[in-house]
Enzyme design. Structure first.
Site, PDB file in Angstrom:
ATOM      1  N   ARG A  46       0.836  -1.222   0.000  1.00 38.76           N
ATOM      2  CA  ARG A  46       0.000   0.000   0.000  1.00 38.76           C
ATOM      3  C   ARG A  46       0.862   1.261   0.000  1.00 38.76           C
ATOM      4  O   ARG A  46       0.499   2.280   0.604  1.00 38.76           O
ATOM      5  CB  ARG A  46      -0.961   0.033   1.198  1.00 38.76           C
ATOM      6  CG  ARG A  46      -1.756  -1.231   1.402  1.00 38.76           C
ATOM      7  CD  ARG A  46      -2.464  -1.675   0.158  1.00 38.76           C
ATOM      8  NE  ARG A  46      -3.201  -2.916   0.355  1.00 38.76           N
ATOM      9  CZ  ARG A  46      -3.768  -3.584  -0.636  1.00 38.76           C
ATOM     10  NH1 ARG A  46      -3.668  -3.149  -1.884  1.00 38.76           N
ATOM     11  NH2 ARG A  46      -4.427  -4.685  -0.400  1.00 38.76           N
ATOM     12  N   GLU A  87      -5.835 -11.854   8.031  1.00 37.04           N
ATOM     13  CA  GLU A  87      -5.506 -11.881   6.601  1.00 37.04           C
ATOM     14  C   GLU A  87      -4.367 -12.859   6.311  1.00 37.04           C
ATOM     15  O   GLU A  87      -3.430 -12.557   5.575  1.00 37.04           O
ATOM     16  CB  GLU A  87      -5.172 -10.470   6.110  1.00 37.04           C
ATOM     17  CG  GLU A  87      -6.331  -9.508   6.311  1.00 37.04           C
ATOM     18  CD  GLU A  87      -6.114  -8.117   5.727  1.00 37.04           C
ATOM     19  OE1 GLU A  87      -4.958  -7.692   5.613  1.00 37.04           O
ATOM     20  OE2 GLU A  87      -7.122  -7.472   5.394  1.00 37.04           O
ATOM     21  N   ARG A  93      -1.908  -5.862  17.203  1.00 35.34           N
ATOM     22  CA  ARG A  93      -2.983  -5.230  16.421  1.00 35.34           C
ATOM     23  C   ARG A  93      -4.329  -5.930  16.623  1.00 35.34           C
ATOM     24  O   ARG A  93      -4.409  -7.164  16.663  1.00 35.34           O
ATOM     25  CB  ARG A  93      -2.609  -5.197  14.943  1.00 35.34           C
ATOM     26  CG  ARG A  93      -1.378  -4.348  14.703  1.00 35.34           C
ATOM     27  CD  ARG A  93      -0.969  -4.346  13.260  1.00 35.34           C
ATOM     28  NE  ARG A  93      -1.692  -3.387  12.450  1.00 35.34           N
ATOM     29  CZ  ARG A  93      -2.215  -3.657  11.268  1.00 35.34           C
ATOM     30  NH1 ARG A  93      -2.150  -4.882  10.762  1.00 35.34           N
ATOM     31  NH2 ARG A  93      -2.820  -2.735  10.577  1.00 35.34           N
ATOM     32  N   ARG A 116     -18.055  -7.834   9.505  1.00 36.56           N
ATOM     33  CA  ARG A 116     -16.651  -7.499   9.740  1.00 36.56           C
ATOM     34  C   ARG A 116     -16.504  -6.354  10.745  1.00 36.56           C
ATOM     35  O   ARG A 116     -15.536  -6.302  11.505  1.00 36.56           O
ATOM     36  CB  ARG A 116     -16.012  -7.134   8.389  1.00 36.56           C
ATOM     37  CG  ARG A 116     -14.582  -6.746   8.491  1.00 36.56           C
ATOM     38  CD  ARG A 116     -13.984  -6.559   7.109  1.00 36.56           C
ATOM     39  NE  ARG A 116     -12.678  -5.942   7.235  1.00 36.56           N
ATOM     40  CZ  ARG A 116     -11.899  -5.625   6.226  1.00 36.56           C
ATOM     41  NH1 ARG A 116     -12.268  -5.878   4.998  1.00 36.56           N
ATOM     42  NH2 ARG A 116     -10.717  -5.069   6.426  1.00 36.56           N
ATOM     43  N   LYS A 142      -7.382  -0.005  14.820  1.00 38.52           N
ATOM     44  CA  LYS A 142      -7.677   0.903  13.704  1.00 38.52           C
ATOM     45  C   LYS A 142      -8.784   1.873  14.115  1.00 38.52           C
ATOM     46  O   LYS A 142      -9.703   1.486  14.835  1.00 38.52           O
ATOM     47  CB  LYS A 142      -8.092   0.129  12.452  1.00 38.52           C
ATOM     48  CG  LYS A 142      -6.913  -0.582  11.786  1.00 38.52           C
ATOM     49  CD  LYS A 142      -7.213  -1.070  10.365  1.00 38.52           C
ATOM     50  CE  LYS A 142      -6.005  -1.827   9.838  1.00 38.52           C
ATOM     51  NZ  LYS A 142      -6.095  -2.196   8.423  1.00 38.52           N
ATOM     52  N   ASP A 149     -11.626  -0.578   7.863  1.00 37.59           N
ATOM     53  CA  ASP A 149     -10.262  -0.603   7.351  1.00 37.59           C
ATOM     54  C   ASP A 149      -9.921   0.689   6.614  1.00 37.59           C
ATOM     55  O   ASP A 149      -9.759   0.674   5.396  1.00 37.59           O
ATOM     56  CB  ASP A 149     -10.133  -1.819   6.413  1.00 37.59           C
ATOM     57  CG  ASP A 149      -8.696  -2.128   6.074  1.00 37.59           C
ATOM     58  OD1 ASP A 149      -7.819  -1.439   6.575  1.00 37.59           O
ATOM     59  OD2 ASP A 149      -8.476  -3.074   5.293  1.00 37.59           O
ATOM     60  N   GLU A 195      -4.285   4.542   1.043  1.00 35.38           N
ATOM     61  CA  GLU A 195      -4.782   3.335   0.378  1.00 35.38           C
ATOM     62  C   GLU A 195      -6.175   3.524  -0.226  1.00 35.38           C
ATOM     63  O   GLU A 195      -6.394   3.254  -1.402  1.00 35.38           O
ATOM     64  CB  GLU A 195      -4.786   2.173   1.379  1.00 35.38           C
ATOM     65  CG  GLU A 195      -5.350   0.895   0.792  1.00 35.38           C
ATOM     66  CD  GLU A 195      -5.248  -0.289   1.742  1.00 35.38           C
ATOM     67  OE1 GLU A 195      -4.757  -0.125   2.877  1.00 35.38           O
ATOM     68  OE2 GLU A 195      -5.671  -1.387   1.348  1.00 35.38           O
TER      69      GLU A 195
HETATM   70  C1  GCV Z   1      -0.610  -4.751   5.747  1.00 33.81           C
HETATM   71  C2  GCV Z   1      -5.619  -3.644   4.674  1.00 33.81           C
HETATM   72  C3  GCV Z   1      -4.607  -3.561   3.557  1.00 33.81           C
HETATM   73  C4  GCV Z   1      -3.512  -4.587   3.728  1.00 33.81           C
HETATM   74  C5  GCV Z   1      -2.872  -4.382   5.095  1.00 33.81           C
HETATM   75  C6  GCV Z   1      -3.972  -4.543   6.149  1.00 33.81           C
HETATM   76  C7  GCV Z   1      -3.466  -4.345   7.561  1.00 33.81           C
HETATM   77  O1  GCV Z   1      -6.359  -4.817   4.568  1.00 33.81           O
HETATM   78  O2  GCV Z   1      -5.255  -3.696   2.337  1.00 33.81           O
HETATM   79  O3  GCV Z   1      -2.577  -4.425   2.694  1.00 33.81           O
HETATM   80  O4  GCV Z   1      -1.828  -5.285   5.312  1.00 33.81           O
HETATM   81  O5  GCV Z   1      -4.966  -3.594   5.919  1.00 33.81           O
HETATM   82  O6  GCV Z   1      -3.718  -3.281   8.109  1.00 33.81           O
HETATM   83  O7  GCV Z   1      -2.853  -5.232   8.107  1.00 33.81           O
END
Ligand code: GCV
Length: 676
Positions: free
Chosen positions: A159, A284, A317, A334, A358, A363, A391
């Site tokens: 990103r 993820e 996180r 989500r 976050k 996101d 992003e």
């Molecule tokens: C680093 C989003 C982004 C991912 C990122 C993720 C995160 O999903 O698209 O690229 O991964 O956030 O914050 O871990």
């Protein structure tokens, strides 16, 4: 790259710390400090001196011992201010004018910050009283999502929209780290005190930074240390398997615990002031404690206990959600995930764990409500995570000055408007015993203008300033950045302000309507694709059909997410009548004919805001043209080229969304503007 003093600017190398900043530094500087960063201040004075002649008057930089020897300033004894500084920590400084002298008092980082505050005009020196300054957020950190090698899908910086990594090249640390030195000083000017130097998606090669490539971390730590910044590493939860040859990463396994302890000892033997680890686990595809039937407190505490003897900390996180969702299943939301996983664990994390949340429940979308997790963990140290890299906000091709969004977030009283100490900024900062802060994903890369779009530098600058003081206005910060970067030319100030001040709302106006997110091309996330994510395992975001649009997150009939907030927010979001327009479709599924508080129907809002936003975008480039010859030519050309792309892309957003929702709803645009 330009450091053109004749044009009155210095951009490429030095961003806001070039000739214009140097011109503010008084010609005579007296440094009396034996503090740890005194040498840095001395070197910075020399560096700035070489760039510009400097201002009238003199600057006196004193550590408290020197100030005590001085006894008084402007006739007032300094004892009182010294006492206040002593209680305010080593990042605080005090500043005052005395005739044509400016006096700064501080220890360690405080003196460095005070020095930069004078150079950047961040704190006016009053002749009548001391201005005392201390950061609101104890933790002011940037996370880099840099890979050492170029990832086949994500590129070198995940990103990242500013070229390759500033740190790494061909899988190793760059041999020439001059720009990292510049970067460190830029970060210190805005008060950043920590960085994490690699992607939270830790690939096998990067995982070795923890062990066999530790020397490279040590080298970066040395550079950042000179500017008062500690270095952190993103580590894989599976490191004991990946690097240690163990068969498990189970947090309750004694062998795993031993491996982390020994590894941490080796890190601290090499880097005694190492900050700690950043961890993305069970998210993820990253490994985590769930694989062993353990929870996230078990996972975080495992690492915390290895770091604790050395004073290190874990940034764990909270970005944990199911990315294997079935779009047919309407119950999985989500938005709930971080709260469901983490709120029940409040009170179970060790003292050196900071749960990194976050700012919104999804996101980093262009508009989201504040994450309810931030108000739900009073017994846990928190850091609120923001995203400077754009992003979902235009990828440093579109103008999108994010300070107004961040101000709104930081000032939001998530615990309720009448509950003292409950704004996001206050909850993040925590208490003396449980300090937290702000962590943000950097937008910087190897690009000659640092941030791809030269005007995106304003976001990095603003992030630091707001972490220092969340009460600063976005407009004032923009003024500071513009003056330091481009100098005092009033037309430049006016035009840059016009382009940036409202650019977040402008970006929102032609992209994401009323709180709906993710209408972007999957994968790269640039450009419109209304159904791009709708039927994917990553989550479903708009549920648009012929009758209506939006996600029902009410307690009464939806996923129940609205009920995760304390009052009055739970009731406010629950009711379609009281839910703010800008979040309506985040919380509710409504007919296209639903009337907003603005008086417009939802569908007419979608039509109008896209067309109006686009028209406004078309006014930006002619305005920027007026600055030709007044800002460096290379910078002017880069911005012009990107404004062209913003125009193209905004028209694509307008046309796709207007057409999509006309085809879905069958309702014509009452203003008759073209639909394809
Ligand atoms: C680093 C989003 C982004 C991912 C990122 C993720 C995160 O999903 O698209 O690229 O991964 O956030 O914050 O871990």
């Amino acid at each position: 790259m330009s450091t053109d003093r004749a044009a009155g600017t210095a951009t490429g190398d030095l961003a806001w710390l070039g000739a214009h900043a140097a011109a503010r530094l008084p010609r005579t500087v007296h440094l009396r400090s034996s503090g740890p960063l005194a040498e840095t201040v001395e070197a910075e004075i020399a560096r700035l001196r070489a760039l510009a002649d400097g201002a009238d008057g003199s600057l006196h930089l004193w550590d408290p011992a020197a100030a005590a020897q001085e006894g008084s300033v402007a006739g007032d004894p300094v004892a009182e201010v010294l006492e206040q500084l002593a209680g305010a920590g080593e990042e605080a400084f005090a500043l005052r004018a005395d005739g044509d002298r400016i006096i700064v008092i501080g220890t360690g980082r405080g003196l460095l910050y005070g020095f930069y505050a004078v150079v950047l005009g961040q704190v006016p020196a009053s002749p009548d009283r001391w201005s005392r300054n201390a950061p609101a957020q104890p933790i002011r950190m940037l996370d880099h999502w840099d890979n050492m090698t170029v990832h086949p899908v994500m590129g070198q910086v995940e990103r990242g929209y500013a070229g390759g990594s500033l740190f790494y090249e061909h899988g190793e640390l760059r041999p020439d780290l001059t720009r990292v030195e510049h970067y460190a000083r830029l970060l210190a000017t805005i008060g950043i005190n920590r960085v994490a130097i690699n992607n939270v998606n830790v690939h096998a090669h990067e995982a070795t930074l923890l062990t066999t490539r530790l020397d490279q971390v040590a080298r970066l730590a040395e550079i950042f240390r000179a500017q008062g910044i500690t270095v952190h590493l993103a580590v894989s939860f599976a490191s004991p398997i990946l690097l240690g040859g163990l068969e498990t990463s189970d947090p309750l396994d004694p062998g795993v615990q031993r491996w982390w302890r020994t590894t941490a000892e080796a890190v601290y033997a090499r880097i005694p002031d190492f900050g700690g680890f950043v961890v993305k686990a069970d998210s993820e595809g990253q490994p985590g404690p769930f694989a062993y039937g353990r929870d996230h407190a078990d996972g975080a505490n495992l690492l915390a206990r290895a770091l604790a003897p050395h004073g290190g900390e874990v940034f764990w996180r909270a970005f944990v959600y199911d990315h294997h969702q079935d779009w047919r299943d309407r119950r999985t939301d989500r938005a709930r995930a971080a709260h469901d996983h983490f709120a029940p664990l409040d009170g179970s994390f060790d003292e050196n764990v900071i749960v990194q949340v976050k700012h919104g429940p999804m996101d980093f979308q262009v508009r989201e409500p504040v994450s309810p997790v931030i108000g739900a963990m009073p017994r846990t140290r928190l850091a609120v995570e923001l995203q400077v890299t754009q992003e979902y906000t235009g990828q440093q091709k579109h103008l999108c000055y994010l300070a107004p969004a961040w101000s709104e977030i930081l000032r939001f009283p998530v615990g309720g408007p009448d509950s003292p100490g409950s704004t996001v900024a206050e909850l993040a900062a925590g208490t003396a015993g449980r300090p937290g802060g702000v962590v943000a994903v950097s937008n910087v890369g190897a690009d000659e203008f640092w941030t791809g779009h030269p005007l995106a530098q304003a976001n990095l600058f603003a992030l630091g300033r707001l972490a220092w003081d969340g009460q600063l206005s976005a407009q004032r910060i923009l003024g500071e950045w513009t003056a330091a970067t481009f100098g005092p030319d009033p037309l430049v100030g006016e035009v840059v302000h016009e382009l940036l001040a409202q650019s977040w709302l402008l970006y929102e106006s032609y992209t994401a309507p009323l709180g709906v997110g993710f209408m972007v091309r999957p994968g790269h996330h640039y450009g419109p694709d209304v159904d791009g994510y709708e039927y994917t395992p990553w989550g479903t975001y708009h549920f648009a059909d012929r009758d209506g649009i939006g996600v029902d997150r009410t307690v009464a009939t939806g996923t129940g997410f609205a009920g995760l907030y304390p009052e009055p927010w739970a009731s406010l979001y629950e009711s379609v009548r009281t839910c703010p327009d800008e979040l309506l479709l985040f919380f509710h599924h409504v007919p296209y004919t639903h009337r907003l508080h603005s008086g417009k129907s939802v569908i007419q809002h979608i039509y109008d805001s896209r067309a109006d936003g686009c028209e406004r975008v078309l006014t930006l480039r002619p305005r920027w043209q007026q600055l030709e010859g007044r800002v460096p030519a290379d910078l002017h050309a880069r911005v012009t080229q990107l404004l062209r792309e913003q125009e193209r892309s905004a028209q694509e957003w307008r046309d796709q969304l207007r057409s999509y929702f006309f085809r879905a709803s069958g309702i014509p645009d009452e203003n008759g503007r073209p639909i394809h």
